[in-house]
Design a protein around this motif. Structure first.
Motif, mmCIF file in Angstrom:
data_model
loop_
_atom_site.group_PDB
_atom_site.id
_atom_site.type_symbol
_atom_site.label_atom_id
_atom_site.label_comp_id
_atom_site.label_asym_id
_atom_site.label_seq_id
_atom_site.Cartn_x
_atom_site.Cartn_y
_atom_site.Cartn_z
ATOM 1 N N LEU A 229 -1.663 -20.012 -55.344
ATOM 2 C CA LEU A 229 -1.036 -19.115 -56.303
ATOM 3 C C LEU A 229 -0.213 -19.927 -57.292
ATOM 4 N N GLY A 230 -0.558 -19.864 -58.578
ATOM 5 C CA GLY A 230 0.131 -20.662 -59.586
ATOM 6 C C GLY A 230 1.557 -20.195 -59.816
ATOM 7 N N LEU A 231 2.457 -21.148 -59.973
ATOM 8 C CA LEU A 231 3.849 -20.793 -60.237
ATOM 9 C C LEU A 231 3.998 -20.040 -61.551
ATOM 10 N N SER A 232 3.152 -20.342 -62.525
ATOM 11 C CA SER A 232 3.266 -19.632 -63.809
ATOM 12 C C SER A 232 2.948 -18.145 -63.643
ATOM 13 N N THR A 233 2.063 -17.812 -62.690
ATOM 14 C CA THR A 233 1.796 -16.403 -62.400
ATOM 15 C C THR A 233 3.043 -15.725 -61.835
ATOM 16 N N CYS A 234 3.712 -16.412 -60.920
ATOM 17 C CA CYS A 234 4.947 -15.873 -60.331
ATOM 18 C C CYS A 234 6.016 -15.700 -61.403
ATOM 19 N N GLU A 235 6.123 -16.678 -62.295
ATOM 20 C CA GLU A 235 7.123 -16.615 -63.360
ATOM 21 C C GLU A 235 6.843 -15.455 -64.314
ATOM 22 N N ALA A 236 5.561 -15.290 -64.666
ATOM 23 C CA ALA A 236 5.200 -14.184 -65.555
ATOM 24 C C ALA A 236 5.583 -12.844 -64.925
ATOM 25 N N MET A 237 5.298 -12.697 -63.635
ATOM 26 C CA MET A 237 5.668 -11.457 -62.958
ATOM 27 C C MET A 237 7.172 -11.262 -62.923
ATOM 28 N N MET A 238 7.909 -12.359 -62.739
ATOM 29 C CA MET A 238 9.362 -12.248 -62.619
ATOM 30 C C MET A 238 10.018 -11.756 -63.901
ATOM 31 N N ILE A 239 9.409 -12.011 -65.052
ATOM 32 C CA ILE A 239 9.981 -11.472 -66.296
ATOM 33 C C ILE A 239 9.442 -10.076 -66.596
ATOM 34 N N GLY A 240 8.518 -9.579 -65.730
ATOM 35 C CA GLY A 240 8.001 -8.230 -65.900
ATOM 36 C C GLY A 240 6.723 -8.155 -66.706
ATOM 37 N N MET A 241 5.927 -9.192 -66.672
ATOM 38 C CA MET A 241 4.721 -9.265 -67.496
ATOM 39 C C MET A 241 3.504 -8.826 -66.695
ATOM 40 N N LEU A 280 -2.701 -0.060 -76.039
ATOM 41 C CA LEU A 280 -1.629 0.834 -75.590
ATOM 42 C C LEU A 280 -0.427 0.017 -75.112
ATOM 43 N N PRO A 281 0.408 -0.440 -76.004
ATOM 44 C CA PRO A 281 1.577 -1.228 -75.579
ATOM 45 C C PRO A 281 2.492 -0.463 -74.632
ATOM 46 N N THR A 282 2.514 0.852 -74.734
ATOM 47 C CA THR A 282 3.354 1.632 -73.814
ATOM 48 C C THR A 282 2.871 1.524 -72.375
ATOM 49 N N LEU A 283 1.565 1.358 -72.200
ATOM 50 C CA LEU A 283 1.025 1.173 -70.852
ATOM 51 C C LEU A 283 1.525 -0.132 -70.256
ATOM 52 N N ALA A 284 1.481 -1.204 -71.070
ATOM 53 C CA ALA A 284 1.965 -2.502 -70.600
ATOM 54 C C ALA A 284 3.454 -2.452 -70.285
ATOM 55 N N LEU A 285 4.218 -1.827 -71.175
ATOM 56 C CA LEU A 285 5.660 -1.716 -70.942
ATOM 57 C C LEU A 285 5.959 -0.875 -69.705
ATOM 58 N N GLY A 286 5.120 0.131 -69.467
ATOM 59 C CA GLY A 286 5.298 0.959 -68.277
ATOM 60 C C GLY A 286 5.086 0.195 -66.992
ATOM 61 N N MET A 287 4.247 -0.838 -67.027
ATOM 62 C CA MET A 287 4.002 -1.666 -65.839
ATOM 63 C C MET A 287 5.122 -2.680 -65.606
ATOM 64 N N SER A 288 5.900 -2.937 -66.636
ATOM 65 C CA SER A 288 6.827 -4.062 -66.593
ATOM 66 C C SER A 288 7.845 -3.953 -65.460
ATOM 67 N N HIS A 289 8.469 -2.789 -65.300
ATOM 68 C CA HIS A 289 9.491 -2.630 -64.269
ATOM 69 C C HIS A 289 8.899 -2.863 -62.880
ATOM 70 N N SER A 290 7.738 -2.264 -62.608
ATOM 71 C CA SER A 290 7.102 -2.426 -61.291
ATOM 72 C C SER A 290 6.741 -3.887 -61.029
ATOM 73 N N THR A 291 6.289 -4.580 -62.075
ATOM 74 C CA THR A 291 5.915 -5.986 -61.928
ATOM 75 C C THR A 291 7.126 -6.829 -61.580
ATOM 76 N N ARG A 292 8.205 -6.592 -62.281
ATOM 77 C CA ARG A 292 9.431 -7.370 -62.024
ATOM 78 C C ARG A 292 9.991 -7.083 -60.635
ATOM 79 N N GLU A 293 9.982 -5.826 -60.217
ATOM 80 C CA GLU A 293 10.484 -5.484 -58.881
ATOM 81 C C GLU A 293 9.617 -6.112 -57.798
ATOM 82 N N GLN A 294 8.306 -6.105 -58.005
ATOM 83 C CA GLN A 294 7.402 -6.754 -57.053
ATOM 84 C C GLN A 294 7.703 -8.242 -56.963
ATOM 85 N N LYS A 296 10.532 -9.797 -57.672
ATOM 86 C CA LYS A 296 11.831 -10.054 -57.030
ATOM 87 C C LYS A 296 11.721 -9.955 -55.511
ATOM 88 N N ASN A 297 10.879 -9.049 -55.040
ATOM 89 C CA ASN A 297 10.664 -8.923 -53.599
ATOM 90 C C ASN A 297 9.900 -10.117 -53.021
#
Length: 331
Positions: A229-241, A280-294, A296-297
Protein backbone atom coordinates in the motif's frame (compact mmCIF):
# COMPACT_ATOMS: atom_id res chain seq x y z
CA UNK A 1 24.93 -4.79 32.98
CA UNK A 2 24.83 -3.64 29.35
CA UNK A 3 23.88 -0.03 28.65
CA UNK A 4 20.29 -0.52 27.43
CA UNK A 5 18.43 2.68 26.62
CA UNK A 6 14.88 1.53 27.29
CA UNK A 7 13.24 4.94 27.54
CA UNK A 8 14.82 6.43 24.43
CA UNK A 9 15.81 3.56 22.15
CA UNK A 10 18.67 4.25 19.75
CA UNK A 11 18.00 2.77 16.32
CA UNK A 12 20.44 2.25 13.48
CA UNK A 13 18.76 2.12 10.09
CA UNK A 14 19.35 3.18 6.48
CA UNK A 15 17.54 5.83 4.47
CA UNK A 16 15.81 3.52 1.97
CA UNK A 17 12.28 4.94 1.73
CA UNK A 18 12.46 8.60 2.69
CA UNK A 19 8.76 9.10 3.33
CA UNK A 20 8.57 6.00 5.55
CA UNK A 21 11.65 7.08 7.47
CA UNK A 22 10.12 10.51 7.96
CA UNK A 23 6.93 9.12 9.50
CA UNK A 24 8.94 6.64 11.58
CA UNK A 25 11.06 9.52 12.86
CA UNK A 26 8.01 11.20 14.44
CA UNK A 27 8.23 8.73 17.33
CA UNK A 28 9.99 9.01 20.70
CA UNK A 29 13.34 7.40 19.89
CA UNK A 30 16.62 8.30 18.21
CA UNK A 31 17.38 7.20 14.66
CA UNK A 32 20.91 7.06 13.25
CA UNK A 33 21.37 6.88 9.48
CA UNK A 34 24.78 6.33 7.86
CA UNK A 35 26.21 8.24 4.93
CA UNK A 36 29.33 7.90 2.85
CA UNK A 37 31.45 10.42 0.95
CA UNK A 38 29.47 9.99 -2.28
CA UNK A 39 26.03 9.96 -0.59
CA UNK A 40 25.41 6.84 -2.67
CA UNK A 41 22.36 4.57 -2.64
CA UNK A 42 21.49 3.45 0.90
CA UNK A 43 24.08 5.89 2.26
CA UNK A 44 22.53 9.31 1.70
CA UNK A 45 22.15 10.12 5.40
CA UNK A 46 19.27 12.51 6.08
CA UNK A 47 19.10 13.76 2.51
CA UNK A 48 17.42 17.05 1.62
CA UNK A 49 13.87 16.00 0.77
CA UNK A 50 12.16 15.48 4.14
CA UNK A 51 11.99 17.76 7.19
CA UNK A 52 13.46 15.31 9.68
CA UNK A 53 13.68 16.41 13.28
CA UNK A 54 16.75 16.51 15.52
CA UNK A 55 16.22 12.88 16.53
CA UNK A 56 17.39 11.75 13.07
CA UNK A 57 21.18 11.86 13.21
CA UNK A 58 23.38 11.12 10.23
CA UNK A 59 26.76 9.54 10.89
CA UNK A 60 29.72 8.64 8.67
CA UNK A 61 29.47 4.99 7.65
CA UNK A 62 33.00 4.30 8.87
CA UNK A 63 32.08 5.56 12.36
CA UNK A 64 29.05 3.29 12.86
CA UNK A 65 31.05 0.66 14.76
CA UNK A 66 32.11 3.29 17.32
CA UNK A 67 28.60 4.42 18.30
CA UNK A 68 26.24 2.86 20.87
CA UNK A 69 22.98 1.58 19.40
CA UNK A 70 20.22 -0.52 20.89
CA UNK A 71 18.60 -2.01 17.77
CA UNK A 72 19.46 -2.54 14.12
CA UNK A 73 16.53 -1.94 11.77
CA UNK A 74 16.89 -3.36 8.26
CA UNK A 75 14.76 -2.05 5.39
CA UNK A 76 16.02 -4.05 2.40
CA UNK A 77 17.96 -7.19 1.58
CA UNK A 78 21.18 -5.25 0.96
CA UNK A 79 21.04 -3.90 4.52
CA UNK A 80 20.63 -7.39 5.90
CA UNK A 81 23.02 -9.39 3.75
CA UNK A 82 25.79 -6.86 3.11
CA UNK A 83 25.62 -3.56 4.97
CA UNK A 84 25.50 -4.92 8.50
CA UNK A 85 28.66 -6.93 7.95
CA UNK A 86 30.41 -3.98 6.33
CA UNK A 87 29.57 -1.53 9.12
CA UNK A 88 28.98 -3.25 12.44
CA UNK A 89 31.41 -4.43 15.06
CA UNK A 90 31.24 -7.99 16.39
CA UNK A 91 29.43 -6.70 19.46
CA UNK A 92 26.93 -4.70 17.39
CA UNK A 93 26.15 -7.77 15.28
CA UNK A 94 24.64 -9.27 18.45
CA UNK A 95 22.15 -6.42 18.92
CA UNK A 96 18.40 -7.06 18.53
CA UNK A 97 17.39 -7.00 14.86
CA UNK A 98 14.18 -6.04 13.09
CA UNK A 99 13.57 -6.36 9.35
CA UNK A 100 10.87 -4.16 7.76
CA UNK A 101 9.33 -5.84 4.73
CA UNK A 102 7.98 -3.03 2.59
CA UNK A 103 6.90 -5.18 -0.37
CA UNK A 104 4.99 -8.33 -1.30
CA UNK A 105 7.05 -11.12 -2.89
CA UNK A 106 8.20 -10.43 -6.44
CA UNK A 107 9.46 -13.86 -7.57
CA UNK A 108 6.20 -15.70 -6.92
CA UNK A 109 3.06 -14.23 -5.30
CA UNK A 110 2.54 -17.09 -2.83
CA UNK A 111 5.50 -19.47 -2.73
CA UNK A 112 8.48 -17.13 -2.42
CA UNK A 113 10.43 -17.86 0.78
CA UNK A 114 11.40 -14.75 2.67
CA UNK A 115 15.18 -14.30 2.71
CA UNK A 116 15.39 -13.58 6.46
CA UNK A 117 15.79 -16.91 8.23
CA UNK A 118 17.71 -15.87 11.37
CA UNK A 119 15.33 -17.07 14.07
CA UNK A 120 15.67 -14.18 16.50
CA UNK A 121 15.01 -11.48 13.89
CA UNK A 122 11.57 -9.90 14.03
CA UNK A 123 10.03 -9.35 10.59
CA UNK A 124 7.56 -6.46 10.38
CA UNK A 125 5.22 -6.16 7.42
CA UNK A 126 3.63 -2.86 6.47
CA UNK A 127 0.39 -4.52 5.31
CA UNK A 128 -1.53 -7.67 6.13
CA UNK A 129 -1.41 -8.54 2.45
CA UNK A 130 2.39 -8.72 2.58
CA UNK A 131 2.24 -11.04 5.58
CA UNK A 132 -0.36 -13.23 3.86
CA UNK A 133 1.67 -13.72 0.70
CA UNK A 134 5.22 -14.20 2.00
CA UNK A 135 6.34 -17.68 3.11
CA UNK A 136 8.28 -16.75 6.25
CA UNK A 137 10.20 -19.22 8.40
CA UNK A 138 11.04 -17.03 11.42
CA UNK A 139 8.67 -17.27 14.42
CA UNK A 140 8.20 -13.57 15.19
CA UNK A 141 6.23 -11.89 12.38
CA UNK A 142 4.27 -8.67 12.95
CA UNK A 143 2.24 -6.13 11.01
CA UNK A 144 2.56 -2.41 11.72
CA UNK A 145 0.27 -0.63 9.30
CA UNK A 146 1.22 2.73 7.85
CA UNK A 147 0.81 5.97 9.72
CA UNK A 148 0.90 9.37 8.04
CA UNK A 149 0.69 13.02 9.04
CA UNK A 150 -0.68 15.65 6.66
CA UNK A 151 -1.05 18.64 8.98
CA UNK A 152 -4.03 20.89 8.39
CA UNK A 153 -4.25 20.34 4.63
CA UNK A 154 -7.75 19.47 3.46
CA UNK A 155 -9.13 18.34 0.11
CA UNK A 156 -10.35 21.08 -2.23
CA UNK A 157 -10.88 19.25 -5.53
CA UNK A 158 -11.30 22.40 -7.58
CA UNK A 159 -9.01 21.21 -10.39
CA UNK A 160 -10.89 19.12 -12.95
CA UNK A 161 -8.17 16.47 -13.20
CA UNK A 162 -6.96 13.34 -11.47
CA UNK A 163 -3.49 12.93 -9.97
CA UNK A 164 -1.08 9.96 -9.87
CA UNK A 165 1.90 10.01 -7.47
CA UNK A 166 4.54 7.41 -8.39
CA UNK A 167 8.29 7.72 -8.79
CA UNK A 168 9.89 6.31 -11.95
CA UNK A 169 6.60 5.00 -13.32
CA UNK A 170 7.70 4.50 -16.98
CA UNK A 171 10.68 2.34 -16.01
CA UNK A 172 8.65 0.25 -13.55
CA UNK A 173 6.28 -1.02 -16.24
CA UNK A 174 3.21 -3.20 -15.88
CA UNK A 175 3.60 -4.03 -12.21
CA UNK A 176 3.14 -0.36 -11.31
CA UNK A 177 0.55 0.05 -14.07
CA UNK A 178 2.31 2.30 -16.55
CA UNK A 179 0.16 0.88 -19.36
CA UNK A 180 -2.98 1.48 -17.29
CA UNK A 181 -1.94 5.07 -16.64
CA UNK A 182 -1.44 5.63 -20.38
CA UNK A 183 -4.81 4.06 -21.25
CA UNK A 184 -6.70 6.10 -18.69
CA UNK A 185 -5.01 9.35 -19.69
CA UNK A 186 -6.32 8.95 -23.22
CA UNK A 187 -9.84 9.46 -21.87
CA UNK A 188 -9.48 11.37 -18.61
CA UNK A 189 -7.35 14.42 -17.69
CA UNK A 190 -4.65 12.89 -15.51
CA UNK A 191 -1.38 14.32 -14.22
CA UNK A 192 1.63 12.41 -12.92
CA UNK A 193 4.08 13.65 -10.32
CA UNK A 194 7.21 11.90 -9.16
CA UNK A 195 10.82 11.41 -10.13
CA UNK A 196 11.89 9.87 -13.42
CA UNK A 197 8.85 10.57 -15.58
CA UNK A 198 9.69 13.88 -17.20
CA UNK A 199 8.66 12.56 -20.63
CA UNK A 200 5.13 12.19 -19.26
CA UNK A 201 5.06 15.81 -18.17
CA UNK A 202 5.79 14.78 -14.61
CA UNK A 203 7.51 16.92 -12.01
CA UNK A 204 8.86 16.19 -8.57
CA UNK A 205 7.11 17.95 -5.70
CA UNK A 206 9.00 18.07 -2.41
CA UNK A 207 7.22 16.29 0.40
CA UNK A 208 6.46 19.39 2.54
CA UNK A 209 4.51 20.83 -0.41
CA UNK A 210 2.98 17.61 -1.71
CA UNK A 211 -0.32 17.56 0.19
CA UNK A 212 -1.23 21.12 -0.66
CA UNK A 213 -0.35 20.46 -4.30
CA UNK A 214 -2.45 17.32 -4.75
CA UNK A 215 -5.38 18.69 -2.69
CA UNK A 216 -6.42 20.76 -5.71
CA UNK A 217 -7.09 17.69 -7.88
CA UNK A 218 -10.54 16.07 -8.09
CA UNK A 219 -9.34 12.53 -7.30
CA UNK A 220 -6.27 10.39 -6.65
CA UNK A 221 -5.64 7.41 -8.92
CA UNK A 222 -3.40 4.41 -8.26
CA UNK A 223 -2.85 2.37 -11.44
CA UNK A 224 -0.73 -0.18 -9.59
CA UNK A 225 -1.45 -3.86 -10.19
CA UNK A 226 0.77 -5.40 -7.53
CA UNK A 227 2.51 -3.67 -4.68
CA UNK A 228 2.26 -2.88 -1.03
CA UNK A 229 0.00 0.00 0.00
CA UNK A 230 1.63 3.25 -1.16
CA UNK A 231 2.11 5.98 1.41
CA UNK A 232 0.87 8.55 -1.09
CA UNK A 233 -2.48 6.71 -1.16
CA UNK A 234 -2.69 6.96 2.63
CA UNK A 235 -1.77 10.64 2.50
CA UNK A 236 -4.39 11.38 -0.15
CA UNK A 237 -7.04 9.71 2.00
CA UNK A 238 -5.89 11.60 5.08
CA UNK A 239 -6.64 14.96 3.44
CA UNK A 240 -10.05 13.63 2.36
CA UNK A 241 -9.34 12.90 -1.29
CA UNK A 242 -11.40 10.23 -3.13
CA UNK A 243 -9.16 7.37 -4.26
CA UNK A 244 -9.58 5.15 -7.31
CA UNK A 245 -7.54 2.06 -8.05
CA UNK A 246 -7.30 -1.63 -8.78
CA UNK A 247 -9.24 -4.01 -6.58
CA UNK A 248 -6.02 -5.86 -5.71
CA UNK A 249 -3.53 -6.33 -2.85
CA UNK A 250 -4.30 -4.21 0.24
CA UNK A 251 -6.47 -1.56 -1.41
CA UNK A 252 -9.82 -3.40 -0.93
CA UNK A 253 -9.25 -3.28 2.82
CA UNK A 254 -8.92 0.52 2.93
CA UNK A 255 -11.29 1.79 0.19
CA UNK A 256 -15.07 1.52 0.64
CA UNK A 257 -16.50 1.42 -2.87
CA UNK A 258 -18.74 4.39 -3.53
CA UNK A 259 -17.99 5.89 -0.10
CA UNK A 260 -14.28 6.76 0.01
CA UNK A 261 -13.54 6.13 -3.66
CA UNK A 262 -13.89 3.42 -6.26
CA UNK A 263 -11.96 0.19 -6.82
CA UNK A 264 -12.44 -2.27 -9.64
CA UNK A 265 -10.39 -4.58 -11.86
CA UNK A 266 -12.20 -3.33 -14.95
CA UNK A 267 -10.32 -0.25 -16.17
CA UNK A 268 -13.34 0.95 -18.15
CA UNK A 269 -15.45 0.94 -14.99
CA UNK A 270 -12.85 3.10 -13.25
CA UNK A 271 -12.73 5.47 -16.21
CA UNK A 272 -16.51 5.88 -15.98
CA UNK A 273 -16.24 6.65 -12.25
CA UNK A 274 -13.51 9.21 -12.93
CA UNK A 275 -15.67 10.93 -15.51
CA UNK A 276 -18.51 10.96 -13.00
CA UNK A 277 -16.35 12.65 -10.35
CA UNK A 278 -15.12 15.19 -12.87
CA UNK A 279 -18.67 16.00 -13.92
CA UNK A 280 -20.07 16.12 -10.38
CA UNK A 281 -17.71 17.92 -7.98
CA UNK A 282 -20.37 17.71 -5.27
CA UNK A 283 -20.11 13.92 -5.40
CA UNK A 284 -16.36 14.09 -4.80
CA UNK A 285 -16.80 16.61 -1.99
CA UNK A 286 -19.47 14.39 -0.47
CA UNK A 287 -16.96 11.53 -0.26
CA UNK A 288 -14.32 13.69 1.35
CA UNK A 289 -15.47 13.49 4.98
CA UNK A 290 -15.88 9.69 4.87
CA UNK A 291 -12.45 9.31 3.25
CA UNK A 292 -10.74 11.41 5.89
CA UNK A 293 -12.49 9.61 8.76
CA UNK A 294 -11.51 6.25 7.29
CA UNK A 295 -7.90 7.42 7.00
CA UNK A 296 -7.80 8.70 10.57
CA UNK A 297 -9.01 5.31 11.78
CA UNK A 298 -6.50 3.38 9.67
CA UNK A 299 -3.41 5.58 9.43
CA UNK A 300 -3.09 7.44 12.73
CA UNK A 301 0.49 8.62 13.16
CA UNK A 302 0.14 8.33 16.94
CA UNK A 303 -0.84 4.66 16.65
CA UNK A 304 1.98 4.04 14.19
CA UNK A 305 4.84 5.48 16.26
CA UNK A 306 3.42 4.00 19.48
CA UNK A 307 3.44 0.52 17.97
CA UNK A 308 7.01 0.99 16.79
CA UNK A 309 8.24 2.24 20.15
CA UNK A 310 6.48 -0.64 21.92
CA UNK A 311 8.25 -3.12 19.64
CA UNK A 312 11.62 -1.47 20.21
CA UNK A 313 11.16 -1.63 23.98
CA UNK A 314 9.95 -5.24 23.77
CA UNK A 315 13.08 -6.26 21.87
CA UNK A 316 15.34 -4.44 24.32
CA UNK A 317 13.56 -5.95 27.32
CA UNK A 318 14.00 -9.44 25.89
CA UNK A 319 17.71 -8.82 25.41
CA UNK A 320 18.02 -7.39 28.93
CA UNK A 321 16.36 -10.48 30.43
CA UNK A 322 18.63 -12.80 28.47
CA UNK A 323 21.68 -10.83 29.60
CA UNK A 324 20.64 -10.97 33.26
CA UNK A 325 20.12 -14.72 33.06
CA UNK A 326 23.54 -15.14 31.51
CA UNK A 327 25.11 -12.94 34.22
CA UNK A 328 23.40 -14.87 37.02
CA UNK A 329 24.52 -18.20 35.59
CA UNK A 330 28.14 -17.13 36.10
CA UNK A 331 27.74 -17.04 39.86
Amino acid sequence: MENFNINKPRILTWNIHGSYLYYLSLGDYIIYVPYNANRSERYIGRGETYPYGSNVIEIPANEVRNIDFDIVLFQCDENYFADQYDLLSEEQLLLPKIYIEHDPPWEHPTDAIHPVVEQDVTVVHVTNYNKLMWHITVPDVRVISHGVYTGNTLYKGNLKKGIVVINNLPSRGRMLGYDIFQKVREEVPLDLIGMGAEAEGSQEIKHPNLMEYISQYRFYFSPIRYTSLGLSTCEAMMIGMPVLGMSTTELPSVIRNGVTGFIDNDIDVLIDKMKLLLALPTLALGMSHSTREQAKNLFSIDRFVSEWKALFIEKLTQKSIRYEKKENSLY
